[in-house]
Design a protein around this motif. Structure first.
Motif, PDB file in Angstrom:
ATOM      1  N   TRP A  93       0.828  -1.210   0.000  1.00  0.00           N
ATOM      2  CA  TRP A  93       0.000   0.000   0.000  1.00  0.00           C
ATOM      3  C   TRP A  93       0.860   1.257   0.000  1.00  0.00           C
ATOM      4  O   TRP A  93       0.520   2.264  -0.624  1.00  0.00           O
ATOM      5  CB  TRP A  93      -0.952   0.002   1.196  1.00  0.00           C
ATOM      6  N   ILE A  94       1.992   1.202   0.699  1.00  0.00           N
ATOM      7  CA  ILE A  94       2.928   2.336   0.648  1.00  0.00           C
ATOM      8  C   ILE A  94       3.468   2.486  -0.771  1.00  0.00           C
ATOM      9  O   ILE A  94       3.574   3.608  -1.295  1.00  0.00           O
ATOM     10  CB  ILE A  94       4.084   2.139   1.644  1.00  0.00           C
ATOM     11  N   SER A  95       3.780   1.368  -1.421  1.00  0.00           N
ATOM     12  CA  SER A  95       4.256   1.400  -2.805  1.00  0.00           C
ATOM     13  C   SER A  95       3.184   1.969  -3.728  1.00  0.00           C
ATOM     14  O   SER A  95       3.486   2.750  -4.643  1.00  0.00           O
ATOM     15  CB  SER A  95       4.637  -0.007  -3.275  1.00  0.00           C
ATOM     16  N   ALA A 145      -2.103  -5.722  -3.315  1.00  0.00           N
ATOM     17  CA  ALA A 145      -2.310  -5.200  -1.958  1.00  0.00           C
ATOM     18  C   ALA A 145      -3.676  -5.593  -1.414  1.00  0.00           C
ATOM     19  O   ALA A 145      -3.801  -5.993  -0.251  1.00  0.00           O
ATOM     20  CB  ALA A 145      -2.163  -3.679  -1.958  1.00  0.00           C
ATOM     21  N   VAL A 146      -4.708  -5.505  -2.259  1.00  0.00           N
ATOM     22  CA  VAL A 146      -6.071  -5.854  -1.825  1.00  0.00           C
ATOM     23  C   VAL A 146      -6.153  -7.337  -1.473  1.00  0.00           C
ATOM     24  O   VAL A 146      -6.718  -7.713  -0.439  1.00  0.00           O
ATOM     25  CB  VAL A 146      -7.100  -5.497  -2.927  1.00  0.00           C
ATOM     26  N   VAL A 147      -5.585  -8.192  -2.328  1.00  0.00           N
ATOM     27  CA  VAL A 147      -5.638  -9.638  -2.086  1.00  0.00           C
ATOM     28  C   VAL A 147      -4.930  -9.995  -0.779  1.00  0.00           C
ATOM     29  O   VAL A 147      -5.466 -10.728   0.066  1.00  0.00           O
ATOM     30  CB  VAL A 147      -5.009 -10.414  -3.265  1.00  0.00           C
ATOM     31  N   LEU A 148      -3.735  -9.450  -0.582  1.00  0.00           N
ATOM     32  CA  LEU A 148      -2.996  -9.746   0.642  1.00  0.00           C
ATOM     33  C   LEU A 148      -3.703  -9.187   1.877  1.00  0.00           C
ATOM     34  O   LEU A 148      -3.743  -9.822   2.920  1.00  0.00           O
ATOM     35  CB  LEU A 148      -1.579  -9.174   0.556  1.00  0.00           C
ATOM     36  N   SER A 149      -4.261  -7.969   1.754  1.00  0.00           N
ATOM     37  CA  SER A 149      -4.969  -7.351   2.893  1.00  0.00           C
ATOM     38  C   SER A 149      -6.172  -8.183   3.303  1.00  0.00           C
ATOM     39  O   SER A 149      -6.387  -8.440   4.492  1.00  0.00           O
ATOM     40  CB  SER A 149      -5.430  -5.930   2.524  1.00  0.00           C
ATOM     41  N   LEU A 150      -6.958  -8.617   2.311  1.00  0.00           N
ATOM     42  CA  LEU A 150      -8.156  -9.411   2.603  1.00  0.00           C
ATOM     43  C   LEU A 150      -7.785 -10.785   3.147  1.00  0.00           C
ATOM     44  O   LEU A 150      -8.371 -11.252   4.130  1.00  0.00           O
ATOM     45  CB  LEU A 150      -9.017  -9.556   1.343  1.00  0.00           C
ATOM     46  N   PHE A 151      -6.821 -11.427   2.506  1.00  0.00           N
ATOM     47  CA  PHE A 151      -6.431 -12.773   2.945  1.00  0.00           C
ATOM     48  C   PHE A 151      -5.827 -12.723   4.346  1.00  0.00           C
ATOM     49  O   PHE A 151      -6.170 -13.527   5.218  1.00  0.00           O
ATOM     50  CB  PHE A 151      -5.431 -13.366   1.956  1.00  0.00           C
TER      51      PHE A 151
END
Length: 237
Positions: free
Chosen positions: A204-206, A227-233
């Motif tokens: 997300w910083i990137s 970022a969305v996939v990693l955040s949700l998972f």
């Protein structure tokens, strides 16, 4: 978009030196206080988090402050990368000073880091809204992304705490007053979640830096998708 370099030099120098000294002074006077406050609550897992995470975040904030100070020299030369370097430093400053507010508040003591986190946020918005005078949509999106990468960091720290609570560190379950054997499956799950959330925070910083640098949209799509996939998972785990 035109950059106000002269005001940027002043803001960068004041912001970086304030963050450097405030972060250091608060850390050396507050770290052990927060540790023992958590220990008094019989939360050995969170005491361990404070023991290791606070110093790591302190380092991140200090590095960010130095990067911001370096950017003052670039602004003095009106270098094309000056504003971008400033924002990278500021993002690290914010990342390193927000969580201790939550950790100390939950320990029942005054969150001293509020005296450095809020000024860091003020510097962020000064660079975004005044030094560069970004579009309102960019400011709103940057705010949302900033909240998101902070939440991902907090989720990762919470997962680390739960991993310890479930026996992720040998012997910690005894000190914490837990009975029986560690739940190794739960510990592994939280360890995995911890890393995913921290990777998501970095992505997300990137994403924010890519957005502020006005790179091609396909870069934004790729980074935001990951970022969305990693955040949700990581969050669901």
């Amino acid at each position: 978009m035109q950059i106000k370099h002269k005001p940027a030099v002043i803001i960068a120098v004041i912001g970086s030196f304030y963050s450097l000294f405030a972060t250091y002074i608060i850390f050396i006077n507050h770290w052990q206080e927060a540790y023992w406050a958590k220990a008094a609550q019989y939360r050995a897992d969170e005491s361990v988090i404070i023991e290791w995470i606070y110093p790591a975040l302190h380092d991140i904030a200090m590095i960010g402050s130095v990067i911001l100070l370096v950017s003052a020299f670039l602004h003095r030369r009106e270098h094309k990368w000056a504003w971008n370097v400033s924002m990278m430093g500021i993002l690290l400053m914010v990342l390193g000073t927000v969580f201790p507010i939550v950790g100390s508040g939950s320990a029942g003591i005054f969150p001293m880091y509020i005296f450095v986190a809020i000024p860091n946020l003020a510097v962020f918005y000064l660079f975004l809204c005044y030094v560069r005078k970004a579009d309102g949509t960019i400011v709103a999106l940057a705010t949302i992304v900033g909240i998101t990468y902070t939440v991902c960091l907090l989720n990762g720290i919470a997962s680390a705490s739960r991993a310890i609570q479930h026996g992720g560190v040998e012997g910690i379950h005894i000190f914490a007053g837990m009975e029986g054997y560690p739940d190794e499956g739960s510990s592994a799950k939280f360890v995995a979640s911890m890393r995913l959330n921290w990777f998501a925070s970095a992505l997300w910083i990137s994403f924010m830096m890519t957005m502020l640098l006005k790179k091609a949209k396909h870069y934004l799509v790729m980074i935001s998708t990951a970022a969305v996939v990693l955040s949700l998972f990581g969050g669901v785990l």
